[in-house]
Scaffold this active site. Structure first.
Site, PDB file in Angstrom:
ATOM      1  N   ARG A 170       0.851  -1.195   0.000  1.00  0.00           N
ATOM      2  CA  ARG A 170       0.000   0.000   0.000  1.00  0.00           C
ATOM      3  C   ARG A 170       0.883   1.240   0.000  1.00  0.00           C
ATOM      4  NH1 ARG A 170      -4.994   1.539   4.067  1.00  0.00           N
ATOM      5  NH2 ARG A 170      -3.390   1.470   5.690  1.00  0.00           N
ATOM      6  N   ASP A 451      -4.569   3.281  13.990  1.00  0.00           N
ATOM      7  CA  ASP A 451      -3.760   3.905  12.961  1.00  0.00           C
ATOM      8  C   ASP A 451      -4.301   5.302  12.715  1.00  0.00           C
ATOM      9  OD1 ASP A 451      -6.009   3.650  11.354  1.00  0.00           O
ATOM     10  OD2 ASP A 451      -5.099   2.248   9.932  1.00  0.00           O
TER      11      ASP A 451
END
EC number: 2.3.3.9
Length: 537
Positions: A170, A451
């Protein structure tokens, strides 16, 4: 400027503060930098235009418009087309684990009882320069089956198993720059750098192993952004003499505007795309951010905004229906819980995972995400039962469902705004921001693997409550003054929880200042990570 060795005629230059070590020069070689330059020269100038289009759309929504399906792309939504193909090693993605690209994490994630590891340069990663290059090295070593790690504290050794998970990288979102490389005096897009380096270092070995250069694309808001990525992929394939469609991507549908353009995103990337993913936490953040001026669309405490809520369940079902109609995978979202050493708490966590993943499997998702190897078995058991002898659920069409409307996707969400919820938001956001600005983008806090997305929800919720003068369940009106008082009080709580030594050694005061600035600003700041990037070396 300090030029990369042998690259005096390059227009992509390392910034003055950057001196590459011999190991870093091995990763960012002359050839790799030349490829970065070619991509930047051809594609970087379009990124500001794409970001500007986001702002223009947001201004209309702020003025009273609501997101909707696009009338001028109805022919794409009604058309009879499908994506190109899905490679063999991506046909079964029933459980994927995600995490940052530090060496130990890469090994443990690839060894977990999962099908895919999404190695993350984005939401669970703080992109300090040395860590970015170390992460690329770690992925290169993993691809070459040449990765090991010895814990310096206890001597424990880590190495890859014989059958590791499939690797997907990613990259950073379009909004994030890479300040250590300049093009015509400006930082280049971090997304292009991450893509270029991972591709360049690994495509040959990946293809020789029967896999390929696979990517997750985050934060897209419009099909034009997907078309930009398709151009990047096609140019790269042509540059290296690869067949069209060699590079494959999964796109995270984690912004509210993008949910109305899923067909168009699939179509724009149809040669390269293999699926869409429910990036649920960022999607909740985007719901707040996009509808920030709409007082009837304000979310309650984030703890009660679960996938059972109508607007989120509609999002999940529409993603499944859209993807499967086009032959693409519909990936489920993140389980952010982490296992507990307390048996009673752990049983509760595993029950939560089972319930959450059962909802996704029953909706027709082809797989799901976990944040910790200790949850992989539970999530996998749910999908093993749902799939039976199948590798995926592409046969689940949901074609007989009633059409999902814009009203369903935008439906207000019930639930309370509580004092404890607000205080919890403050503590989570401050702790996460502190970790991020000190170089750690993935942090266990109160039993969840947090996150950037969950910190974004925390600060954006309070910002919106302040803007619209909303009341908490105890009757207190949320104001800047109330927030600042709570922030001061929760900093005392944090010092007690963490201990004075750890608190004083950290950057919690700096994090609180940034949290305050983000939460009390007149305009909602788009991404805390852009502000936080100033703190990273």
């Amino acid at each position: 400027m300090t030029e990369h060795q042998g690259n005096a005629d390059y227009e992509v230059k390392l910034s003055l503060q950057t001196i590459l070590t011999a190991e870093q020069q091995e990763i960012l070689s002359s050839e790799a930098l030349q490829f970065v330059e070619r991509l930047v020269q051809r594609f970087a100038s379009r990124v500001p235009q794409l970001l500007s289009a986001r702002e223009e759309r947001q201004q209309k929504i702020d003025a009273g418009d609501l997101p909707d399906f696009l009338p001028d792309t109805m022919n794409i939504r009604n058309g009879n087309w499908r994506i190109q193909n899905i490679p063999t090693d991506l046909q079964d993605r029933r459980v994927e684990i995600t995490g940052p690209v530090d060496r130990k994490m890469v090994i443990n994630a690839l060894n977990a009882n999962v099908k895919v590891f999404m190695a993350d340069f984005e939401d669970s990663f703080a992109p300090a320069w040395n860590e970015v290059l170390d992460g690329q090295r770690n992925l290169r070593d993993a691809v070459n089956d040449n990765i090991s790690y010895t814990n310096p504290d206890n001597g424990k050794e880590y190495a890859l198993n014989d059958d590791p998970a499939v690797l997907i990288c990613r990259v950073r979102g379009l909004h994030l720059p890479e300040k250590h490389l300049l093009w015509q005096g400006e930082p280049i897009p971090g997304s292009l750098f991450d893509f270029a380096l991972y591709f360049f270092l690994n495509y040959k070995q990946l293809l020789e192993k029967g896999s390929g250069p696979y990517f997750y694309l985050p934060k897209l808001q419009a099909y034009q952004e997907a078309a930009w990525w398709s151009d990047v992929f096609s140019f790269t394939e042509d540059e290296f003499g690869l067949q069209r469609g060699t590079i494959k991507a999964t796109v995270l549908i984690e912004t509210l505007p993008a949910v109305f353009e899923m067909d168009e995103i699939l179509y724009s990337l149809k040669e390269h795309i293999v699926g869409l993913n429910c990036g649920r936490w960022d999607y909740i953040f985007s719901y707040i951010k996009t509808l920030r001026n709409h007082p009837d669309r304000i979310l309650p405490d984030r703890q009660v905004v679960t996938m059972e809520k109508p607007f989120l369940n509609a999002y999940s079902r529409l993603l499944v229906r859209t993807c499967h109609h086009r032959g693409a995978f519909a990936m489920g979202g993140m389980a952010a819980f982490i296992p507990s050493k307390e048996p009673e708490r752990n049983a509760w966590v595993l029950n939560k995972i089972q319930t959450d993943k059962s909802l996704e499997a029953n909706n027709g998702h082809d797989g799901t995400w976990v944040a910790h190897p200790g949850l992989a078995d539970t999530a996998r058991a749910v999908f093993d039962e749902a799939l039976g002898t199948r590798n995926n659920q592409l046969d689940i069409s949901r074609e007989d469902d009633a059409p999902i409307t814009a009203a369903e996707l935008l439906a207000p969400c019930d639930g309370e705004r509580t004092e404890e919820g607000m205080r919890h938001n403050i503590r989570v956001a401050v702790q996460y921001i502190e970790a991020w600005i000190t170089g750690n983008g993935c942090v266990p806090i109160y039993g969840l693997m947090e996150d950037a997305a969950t910190a974004e929800i925390s600060r954006a919720s309070i910002w919106q409550w302040i803007k619209h003068g909303k009341s908490l369940s105890n009757g207190d009106v949320v104001t800047n003054a109330l927030f600042e008082d709570m922030l001061d009080q929760e900093m005392v709580v944090l010092e007690q929880e963490l201990g004075s030594e750890r608190f004083q050694q950290g950057q919690y005061e700096e994090a609180a200042v940034l949290m305050s600035r983000l939460t009390t600003s007149d305009e909602l700041v788009n991404f805390l990570t852009v502000s936080g990037y100033e703190y990273l070396a």
